[in-house]
Scaffold this motif. Structure first.
Motif, PDB file in Angstrom:
ATOM      1  N   THR A 296       0.810  -1.225   0.000  1.00  0.00           N
ATOM      2  CA  THR A 296       0.000   0.000   0.000  1.00  0.00           C
ATOM      3  C   THR A 296       0.842   1.273   0.000  1.00  0.00           C
ATOM      4  O   THR A 296       0.287   2.372  -0.004  1.00  0.00           O
ATOM      5  CB  THR A 296      -0.946   0.014   1.219  1.00  0.00           C
ATOM      6  OG1 THR A 296      -0.175  -0.006   2.429  1.00  0.00           O
ATOM      7  CG2 THR A 296      -1.888  -1.182   1.203  1.00  0.00           C
ATOM      8  N   LEU A 301      -2.770   2.081  -4.821  1.00  0.00           N
ATOM      9  CA  LEU A 301      -3.133   0.869  -4.091  1.00  0.00           C
ATOM     10  C   LEU A 301      -3.541   1.195  -2.659  1.00  0.00           C
ATOM     11  O   LEU A 301      -4.419   0.536  -2.092  1.00  0.00           O
ATOM     12  CB  LEU A 301      -1.969  -0.119  -4.096  1.00  0.00           C
ATOM     13  CG  LEU A 301      -1.558  -0.657  -5.477  1.00  0.00           C
ATOM     14  CD1 LEU A 301      -0.438  -1.667  -5.334  1.00  0.00           C
ATOM     15  CD2 LEU A 301      -2.750  -1.277  -6.193  1.00  0.00           C
ATOM     16  N   ASP A 303      -5.088   3.923  -1.683  1.00  0.00           N
ATOM     17  CA  ASP A 303      -6.456   4.446  -1.747  1.00  0.00           C
ATOM     18  C   ASP A 303      -7.465   3.315  -1.915  1.00  0.00           C
ATOM     19  O   ASP A 303      -8.508   3.286  -1.255  1.00  0.00           O
ATOM     20  CB  ASP A 303      -6.593   5.427  -2.915  1.00  0.00           C
ATOM     21  CG  ASP A 303      -5.828   6.712  -2.689  1.00  0.00           C
ATOM     22  OD1 ASP A 303      -5.478   6.992  -1.523  1.00  0.00           O
ATOM     23  OD2 ASP A 303      -5.560   7.428  -3.678  1.00  0.00           O
ATOM     24  N   ARG A 304      -7.136   2.376  -2.809  1.00  0.00           N
ATOM     25  CA  ARG A 304      -8.063   1.272  -3.041  1.00  0.00           C
ATOM     26  C   ARG A 304      -8.179   0.372  -1.823  1.00  0.00           C
ATOM     27  O   ARG A 304      -9.272  -0.097  -1.474  1.00  0.00           O
ATOM     28  CB  ARG A 304      -7.609   0.459  -4.260  1.00  0.00           C
ATOM     29  CG  ARG A 304      -7.777   1.193  -5.579  1.00  0.00           C
ATOM     30  CD  ARG A 304      -7.318   0.347  -6.749  1.00  0.00           C
ATOM     31  NE  ARG A 304      -7.555   1.021  -8.013  1.00  0.00           N
ATOM     32  CZ  ARG A 304      -7.185   0.550  -9.196  1.00  0.00           C
ATOM     33  NH1 ARG A 304      -6.526  -0.614  -9.259  1.00  0.00           N
ATOM     34  NH2 ARG A 304      -7.439   1.219 -10.307  1.00  0.00           N
ATOM     35  N   ASP A 333     -18.080  -0.185 -13.606  1.00  0.00           N
ATOM     36  CA  ASP A 333     -17.061   0.829 -13.311  1.00  0.00           C
ATOM     37  C   ASP A 333     -17.162   2.048 -14.212  1.00  0.00           C
ATOM     38  O   ASP A 333     -16.865   3.170 -13.794  1.00  0.00           O
ATOM     39  CB  ASP A 333     -15.660   0.219 -13.460  1.00  0.00           C
ATOM     40  CG  ASP A 333     -15.349  -0.790 -12.370  1.00  0.00           C
ATOM     41  OD1 ASP A 333     -16.093  -0.828 -11.375  1.00  0.00           O
ATOM     42  OD2 ASP A 333     -14.365  -1.539 -12.515  1.00  0.00           O
ATOM     43  N   LYS A 338     -17.626   4.605  -7.875  1.00  0.00           N
ATOM     44  CA  LYS A 338     -18.174   4.412  -6.530  1.00  0.00           C
ATOM     45  C   LYS A 338     -19.348   3.441  -6.644  1.00  0.00           C
ATOM     46  O   LYS A 338     -20.519   3.832  -6.604  1.00  0.00           O
ATOM     47  CB  LYS A 338     -18.627   5.751  -5.936  1.00  0.00           C
ATOM     48  CG  LYS A 338     -17.576   6.854  -6.022  1.00  0.00           C
ATOM     49  CD  LYS A 338     -16.313   6.507  -5.256  1.00  0.00           C
ATOM     50  CE  LYS A 338     -15.302   7.658  -5.280  1.00  0.00           C
ATOM     51  NZ  LYS A 338     -14.054   7.317  -4.594  1.00  0.00           N
TER      52      LYS A 338
END
Length: 387
Positions: A296, A301, A303-304, A333, A338
Motif C-alpha cells: 500500500t 493501491l 487508496d483502493r 465501473d 463508486k
C-alpha cells in the motif's frame, strides 16, 4: 461476407422490443463489452457501448452496433451473446466465419424472475413524467446524455430492491428513510414502483442537510402528487422515529456519512439497510504501519485498500448487529467508480459475537479506529457478558 451476414438476425433482434442486452467476450487480456439500449426515437434506437479496460463509452445506432461488433471480432474477441426475452443468441468467431446458436429462455415457474430495464422505465408514462421533472429526460422525453449514468443507477437500484420485495411485503405499513436524499431521484421512482406497481403501503421520509435541495424536492413532490412522501432538512445521524422502519438507504454519502447512515439504520432497527459509500478518507489517513505496507506504499493501491478495508469493516459491523450482509456491485465501473453497495437484512436482535471478534481483529491488525465502531457502542461494548 458482409457484416450483416456475419451476424445474421442481430439487426432485427436489436430493433425488437424484446431486446435486453448484448455482451461481447474475449480472451484473458480483453475486457468484456456491454451494449445496452439507451432510448428509442422515431428515427431508431440508440445503444450505449461500454468497456472497462480501456475505459470507453459511446452511443451508436443499430448499424453502429453491427460495425462495432465486427471491429471487436477483428480485434480477436471470440463471442457475442444477444439476450432477448425469447432467449439468447450466441455469435462465435471461428476460422470459417461466425457460428450462430440460439437457446430459448427456460421458464422457471417456481421463481418467476422479473427484471426492470431502461426500456420499461422510458415507456411507462408515469415514470417518464417523473424523470422529466427530475431533469433526467428532456421535455420531449429523451435521455439527456449527461444523465444516462443516473438512469442506469436508478434501474440497478430498483432491481436490488426487487430482490428484497418478499421481505418488504411483510411490512404494513412500509416506512422508508432516505438518508442524504439529494435530489431524490431514487425515492421518487421507487415510490411509484412500491405503491403503484407492487401495491405496498409505502411511506417515505427523505432527509438532507441542504434546505435548497429539500425545497426543490417538495416542489417536485407537489407536481407529481406523491402524497406519502415527506422531505426534512436535517442529518441522518440525528434522525429518530417511533415508527417501525422497513428500509433505510443512503447512496453516495461522503466518507463517514455512510457510517452514520449504517448506524442510524441499526439504531432504528430497520429491517433492510442499503448503503453505497462514496469517499473513504478516514481510514486512508490512519493507515501507517501494517502487514501490507509494502504494497500500500504505492498511492493508488493505498487508496483502493483503504476503501476495501473501510467497507469490509462496515460489512462486519452490520453482521455484528444481527444483519445478513452482502456486498454488491451497484453499477459497472464505467458508470461510476463508486459502485460498491452494502446490503443488510435484519435476522437477529442480538449482536453476533463472532462478527464482533472478526471486526476487532481486523481493526487491530491494521491499526485503525473506524467511526462505525464509535457510532455503535451497544454493539461493540467491551463487556459482552449480558448478551
Amino acid at each position: 461476407m458482409t457484416q450483416a451476414l456475419q451476424f445474421m438476425g442481430l439487426p432485427s433482434a436489436l430493433e425488437s422490443p424484446d431486446f435486453k442486452l448484448l455482451e461481447v467476450h474475449g480472451g484473458k487480456n480483453q475486457a468484456d463489452v456491454l451494449i445496452e439500449l439507451l432510448h428509442e426515437e422515431e428515427t431508431g434506437k440508440s445503444f450505449h457501448i461500454s468497456q472497462k479496460n480501456p475505459k470507453t463509452s459511446r452511443i451508436v445506432d443499430t448499424s453502429g452496433v453491427i460495425d462495432a461488433l465486427s471491429d471487436f471480432f477483428d480485434q480477436g474477441y471470440e463471442q457475442a451473446i444477444c439476450h432477448t426475452s425469447q432467449g439468447s443468441t450466441s455469435y462465435t468467431r471461428t476460422p470459417k466465419g461466425v457460428r450462430k446458436k440460439f437457446e430459448p429462455t427456460q421458464v422457471d415457474q417456481s421463481k418467476d424472475e422479473i427484471k426492470i430495464d431502461i426500456k420499461y422505465l422510458l415507456e411507462t408514462a408515469r415514470i417518464r413524467r417523473m424523470l422529466i421533472e427530475l431533469g433526467v429526460l428532456t421535455s420531449e422525453g429523451t435521455v439527456r446524455r449527461e444523465q444516462y449514468n443516473k438512469l442506469i443507477q436508478v434501474k440497478n437500484f430498483l432491481n436490488i430492491i426487487l430482490e428484497t420485495l418478499p421481505e418488504l411485503q411483510k411490512l404494513k405499513p412500509l416506512n422508508i428513510v432516505d438518508g442524504a436524499c439529494g435530489k431524490s431521484y431514487l425515492s421518487f421512482v421507487l415510490y411509484y414502483f412500491l405503491r403503484e406497481e407492487w401495491g405496498l403501503d409505502a411511506h417515505f421520509r427523505c432527509i438532507d442537510t441542504s434546505n435548497t435541495l429539500i425545497q426543490r424536492c417538495q416542489k417536485i413532490q407537489s407536481s407529481l402528487s406523491c402524497e406519502h412522501m415527506e422531505f426534512v432538512v436535517g442529518a441522518i445521524k440525528d434522525y429518530q422515529s417511533d415508527d417501525n422502519i422497513g428500509m433505510l438507504y443512503s447512496l453516495h454519502g461522503c466518507d463517514t456519512a455512510s457510517d452514520q447512515a449504517i448506524a442510524a439504520g441499526i439504531h432504528l432497527q430497520s429491517k433492510i439497510i442499503l448503503v453505497a459509500p462514496c469517499c473513504h478518507f478516514e481510514l486512508g489517513g490512519q493507515l501507517r504501519q501494517h502487514p501490507l505496507k509494502s504494497l500500500t506504499k504505492f498511492g493508488l493501491l493505498e487508496d483502493r485498500f483503504a476503501a476495501i478495508l473501510t467497507d469490509g469493516l462496515r460489512a462486519l459491523a452490520l453482521e455484528a448487529a444481527g444483519y445478513d450482509t452482502s456486498v454488491l456491485r451497484f453499477v459497472m465501473d464505467d458508470i461510476s467508480p463508486k459502485n460498491t453497495l452494502l446490503r443488510g437484512i435484519k435476522r437477529s436482535v442480538a449482536p453476533d459475537p463472532r462478527a464482533i471478534q472478526q471486526f476487532q481483529k481486523t481493526r487491530d491488525l491494521f491499526g485503525v479506529s473506524p467511526s462505525i465502531e464509535r457510532l455503535l457502542p451497544d454493539v461493540f461494548r467491551q463487556d459482552r457478558s449480558c448478551i
